[in-house]
Motif scaffolding. Structure first.
Motif, PDB file in Angstrom:
ATOM      1  N   MET A   1       0.824  -1.194   0.000  1.00 28.32           N
ATOM      2  CA  MET A   1       0.000   0.000   0.000  1.00 28.32           C
ATOM      3  C   MET A   1       0.870   1.261   0.000  1.00 28.32           C
ATOM      4  O   MET A   1       0.572   2.206  -0.718  1.00 28.32           O
ATOM      5  CB  MET A   1      -0.924  -0.043   1.223  1.00 28.32           C
ATOM      6  CG  MET A   1      -1.818   1.141   1.344  1.00 28.32           C
ATOM      7  SD  MET A   1      -3.103   1.070   0.111  1.00 28.32           S
ATOM      8  CE  MET A   1      -4.297   2.103   0.836  1.00 28.32           C
ATOM      9  N   LYS A   2       1.935   1.242   0.810  1.00 20.74           N
ATOM     10  CA  LYS A   2       2.809   2.408   0.874  1.00 20.74           C
ATOM     11  C   LYS A   2       3.504   2.651  -0.465  1.00 20.74           C
ATOM     12  O   LYS A   2       3.629   3.791  -0.902  1.00 20.74           O
ATOM     13  CB  LYS A   2       3.865   2.249   1.971  1.00 20.74           C
ATOM     14  CG  LYS A   2       3.313   2.391   3.365  1.00 20.74           C
ATOM     15  CD  LYS A   2       4.423   2.286   4.383  1.00 20.74           C
ATOM     16  CE  LYS A   2       3.898   2.424   5.787  1.00 20.74           C
ATOM     17  NZ  LYS A   2       4.972   2.373   6.782  1.00 20.74           N
ATOM     18  N   LYS A   3       3.946   1.582  -1.104  1.00 18.22           N
ATOM     19  CA  LYS A   3       4.643   1.737  -2.387  1.00 18.22           C
ATOM     20  C   LYS A   3       3.701   2.256  -3.467  1.00 18.22           C
ATOM     21  O   LYS A   3       4.088   3.091  -4.278  1.00 18.22           O
ATOM     22  CB  LYS A   3       5.288   0.418  -2.816  1.00 18.22           C
ATOM     23  CG  LYS A   3       6.504   0.088  -1.990  1.00 18.22           C
ATOM     24  CD  LYS A   3       7.202  -1.129  -2.513  1.00 18.22           C
ATOM     25  CE  LYS A   3       8.415  -1.418  -1.634  1.00 18.22           C
ATOM     26  NZ  LYS A   3       9.225  -2.496  -2.145  1.00 18.22           N
ATOM     27  N   LEU A   4       2.469   1.767  -3.464  1.00 20.12           N
ATOM     28  CA  LEU A   4       1.498   2.244  -4.439  1.00 20.12           C
ATOM     29  C   LEU A   4       1.227   3.735  -4.224  1.00 20.12           C
ATOM     30  O   LEU A   4       1.205   4.512  -5.185  1.00 20.12           O
ATOM     31  CB  LEU A   4       0.194   1.452  -4.336  1.00 20.12           C
ATOM     32  CG  LEU A   4      -0.934   1.906  -5.258  1.00 20.12           C
ATOM     33  CD1 LEU A   4      -0.519   1.814  -6.712  1.00 20.12           C
ATOM     34  CD2 LEU A   4      -2.184   1.095  -4.988  1.00 20.12           C
ATOM     35  N   ALA A   5       1.046   4.126  -2.981  1.00 18.67           N
ATOM     36  CA  ALA A   5       0.823   5.543  -2.690  1.00 18.67           C
ATOM     37  C   ALA A   5       2.024   6.373  -3.124  1.00 18.67           C
ATOM     38  O   ALA A   5       1.868   7.457  -3.704  1.00 18.67           O
ATOM     39  CB  ALA A   5       0.553   5.737  -1.199  1.00 18.67           C
ATOM     40  N   LEU A   6       3.225   5.872  -2.878  1.00 12.61           N
ATOM     41  CA  LEU A   6       4.430   6.600  -3.274  1.00 12.61           C
ATOM     42  C   LEU A   6       4.515   6.747  -4.791  1.00 12.61           C
ATOM     43  O   LEU A   6       4.823   7.826  -5.300  1.00 12.61           O
ATOM     44  CB  LEU A   6       5.675   5.894  -2.731  1.00 12.61           C
ATOM     45  CG  LEU A   6       7.013   6.556  -3.045  1.00 12.61           C
ATOM     46  CD1 LEU A   6       7.054   7.969  -2.487  1.00 12.61           C
ATOM     47  CD2 LEU A   6       8.148   5.727  -2.484  1.00 12.61           C
ATOM     48  N   VAL A   7       4.208   5.696  -5.518  1.00 13.48           N
ATOM     49  CA  VAL A   7       4.229   5.755  -6.984  1.00 13.48           C
ATOM     50  C   VAL A   7       3.225   6.797  -7.484  1.00 13.48           C
ATOM     51  O   VAL A   7       3.532   7.604  -8.364  1.00 13.48           O
ATOM     52  CB  VAL A   7       3.940   4.368  -7.603  1.00 13.48           C
ATOM     53  CG1 VAL A   7       3.645   4.473  -9.090  1.00 13.48           C
ATOM     54  CG2 VAL A   7       5.103   3.424  -7.353  1.00 13.48           C
ATOM     55  N   LEU A   8       2.031   6.793  -6.910  1.00 13.78           N
ATOM     56  CA  LEU A   8       1.016   7.751  -7.331  1.00 13.78           C
ATOM     57  C   LEU A   8       1.426   9.181  -7.005  1.00 13.78           C
ATOM     58  O   LEU A   8       1.183  10.106  -7.788  1.00 13.78           O
ATOM     59  CB  LEU A   8      -0.331   7.416  -6.686  1.00 13.78           C
ATOM     60  CG  LEU A   8      -0.987   6.138  -7.204  1.00 13.78           C
ATOM     61  CD1 LEU A   8      -2.174   5.767  -6.347  1.00 13.78           C
ATOM     62  CD2 LEU A   8      -1.382   6.290  -8.655  1.00 13.78           C
ATOM     63  N   ILE A   9       2.073   9.378  -5.873  1.00 14.82           N
ATOM     64  CA  ILE A   9       2.551  10.713  -5.507  1.00 14.82           C
ATOM     65  C   ILE A   9       3.642  11.159  -6.466  1.00 14.82           C
ATOM     66  O   ILE A   9       3.684  12.327  -6.886  1.00 14.82           O
ATOM     67  CB  ILE A   9       3.045  10.732  -4.053  1.00 14.82           C
ATOM     68  CG1 ILE A   9       1.855  10.547  -3.108  1.00 14.82           C
ATOM     69  CG2 ILE A   9       3.777  12.027  -3.731  1.00 14.82           C
ATOM     70  CD1 ILE A   9       2.246  10.262  -1.684  1.00 14.82           C
ATOM     71  N   ILE A  10       4.516  10.260  -6.852  1.00 10.94           N
ATOM     72  CA  ILE A  10       5.570  10.592  -7.813  1.00 10.94           C
ATOM     73  C   ILE A  10       4.960  10.972  -9.158  1.00 10.94           C
ATOM     74  O   ILE A  10       5.374  11.956  -9.780  1.00 10.94           O
ATOM     75  CB  ILE A  10       6.570   9.420  -7.950  1.00 10.94           C
ATOM     76  CG1 ILE A  10       7.376   9.277  -6.653  1.00 10.94           C
ATOM     77  CG2 ILE A  10       7.482   9.618  -9.156  1.00 10.94           C
ATOM     78  CD1 ILE A  10       8.187   8.002  -6.567  1.00 10.94           C
ATOM     79  N   VAL A  11       3.965  10.215  -9.605  1.00 13.38           N
ATOM     80  CA  VAL A  11       3.270  10.546 -10.858  1.00 13.38           C
ATOM     81  C   VAL A  11       2.668  11.943 -10.756  1.00 13.38           C
ATOM     82  O   VAL A  11       2.797  12.757 -11.681  1.00 13.38           O
ATOM     83  CB  VAL A  11       2.183   9.493 -11.180  1.00 13.38           C
ATOM     84  CG1 VAL A  11       1.259   9.975 -12.286  1.00 13.38           C
ATOM     85  CG2 VAL A  11       2.820   8.166 -11.534  1.00 13.38           C
ATOM     86  N   GLY A  12       2.031  12.234  -9.639  1.00 11.69           N
ATOM     87  CA  GLY A  12       1.438  13.552  -9.454  1.00 11.69           C
ATOM     88  C   GLY A  12       2.478  14.657  -9.440  1.00 11.69           C
ATOM     89  O   GLY A  12       2.280  15.721 -10.039  1.00 11.69           O
ATOM     90  N   ALA A  13       3.607  14.404  -8.782  1.00 17.57           N
ATOM     91  CA  ALA A  13       4.664  15.411  -8.719  1.00 17.57           C
ATOM     92  C   ALA A  13       5.270  15.669 -10.095  1.00 17.57           C
ATOM     93  O   ALA A  13       5.516  16.824 -10.467  1.00 17.57           O
ATOM     94  CB  ALA A  13       5.748  14.963  -7.740  1.00 17.57           C
ATOM     95  N   ILE A  14       5.485  14.606 -10.857  1.00 21.00           N
ATOM     96  CA  ILE A  14       6.018  14.778 -12.214  1.00 21.00           C
ATOM     97  C   ILE A  14       5.021  15.555 -13.071  1.00 21.00           C
ATOM     98  O   ILE A  14       5.400  16.458 -13.818  1.00 21.00           O
ATOM     99  CB  ILE A  14       6.367  13.417 -12.840  1.00 21.00           C
ATOM    100  CG1 ILE A  14       7.589  12.823 -12.122  1.00 21.00           C
ATOM    101  CG2 ILE A  14       6.617  13.543 -14.341  1.00 21.00           C
ATOM    102  CD1 ILE A  14       7.872  11.383 -12.486  1.00 21.00           C
TER     103      ILE A  14
END
Length: 66
Positions: A1-14
């Protein structure tokens, strides 16, 4: 769950970086036909936003290893 949230946050930041630097919204281009009003693009924005809210809890996680 944490990794998925991190990936989504990275996508949003990019995506925000692209908007800020080039006025180019990658999510809207890929999923909404170039418009932030596209239904699927709005779903992606919502999922990324939820990931950000969920990640607030990671700041206070007692299992963090610094």
């Amino acid at each position: 769950m944490k990794k998925l949230a991190l990936v989504l946050i990275i996508v949003g930041a990019i995506n925000w970086g692209l908007i800020g630097l080039f006025q180019f919204d990658l999510v809207a281009t890929l999923f909404g036909g170039g418009s932030q009003e596209g239904a699927f693009a709005r779903v992606i924005y919502t999922i990324v936003g939820i990931a950000g809210v969920v990640s607030i809890a990671f700041l206070f996680d007692s299992n963090k290893h610094e």
